[in-house]
Write an enzyme that holds these catalytic residues in place. Sequence first.
Site, PDB file in Angstrom:
ATOM      1  N   THR A   1     -15.415 -26.803 -22.933  1.00 19.91           N
ATOM      2  CA  THR A   1     -15.038 -27.272 -24.285  1.00 19.91           C
ATOM      3  C   THR A   1     -16.241 -27.174 -25.229  1.00 19.91           C
ATOM      4  OG1 THR A   1     -13.600 -28.891 -23.251  1.00 19.91           O
ATOM      5  CG2 THR A   1     -14.096 -29.245 -25.552  1.00 19.91           C
ATOM      6  N   GLY A  52     -14.861 -33.573 -21.963  1.00 18.39           N
ATOM      7  CA  GLY A  52     -14.956 -34.254 -20.666  1.00 18.39           C
ATOM      8  C   GLY A  52     -13.592 -34.393 -20.033  1.00 18.39           C
TER       9      GLY A  52
END
Lengths: 130, 195
Positions: A1, A52
Amino acid sequence: TVGCVVVDSQGRCAAATSTGGLMNKRSGRIGDSPLIGAGTYACGLCGVSCTGEGEAIIRGTLAREVAAVMEYKGMGLQEAVSYVVEERLDEGKAGLIAVSSNGEVACGFNTTGMFRGCATEAGFMEVGIW
Amino acid sequence: MAGWAIAVHGGAGVDPNLPLDRQEEAKKLLARCLNLGIDALRSDHPAIDVVELVVRELESDPLFNSGRGSALTEDGTVEMEASIMDGPKRRCGAVSGLTTVKNPISLARLVMDKSPHSYLAFSGAEEFARQQGVEMVCNDYFITEENVGMLKLAKEANSILFDYRIPNAGLEKCSASVETPLQMNGLPISVYAPE
């Protein structure tokens, strides 16, 4: 990400997040990155981008939470970021970056490191991992 | 009026054994993206344009998990997602399930600017991309050798891996790094595998 948060010299905040998701994920799985309020949020006060454990970030509506504690608890940016990472993730592991409309920048994470960089007009610049 | 500020990230959850050269590579990319954003801010570009510009750069570099270099699904394909939000009026755009759009963040921006919606996904998002004329490539463009190896690891460990950048060393070293059962939300990751 990956993500980026910015406040420009007019005090306008914005946030953007992009990801391939989790390795070996089921096809069709949606994570936190595209969910406004979870992986990404921006308002008149701040801009936030998270990364995360998607499922924990979604349950904690993590990005909006930073703006909410600033708005309703009157917290400053770094205090809000630290509070949300410590109090809203349960056992989840995640990190986030944030800027505020008065030109502050902050980050917080409870993982073993986060690839990040930040800079301000006053000349502060930092690139870090651990 | 206070000055501008910018922050970028390339993912949380870094393997403690990441070799120094890989750490330097990551720092160089982060610094390059920061400077790209700083130059745009110094030229008075609005915040919404700067976040899109910087994330496009991160998507195009295979180092982090987005765009080219995205994590792979259990089928070995890439499905990308992205979102963008503009603070002043809290406008936003998001996309999921993209397989051929070169820069997902720019399609999310178009959802925000050129559609009455906030979120488009899978075939609807791909159709919208074609209508908007954004750059589209075949799914292979997004797949890297390293991630094919990581997917193999994850399947052997029957787990789902986060944004771990496991060192390039031989599989024996990598498999060591997935021996410790990964937790997600306090549960062993294997609980999620069937999911």
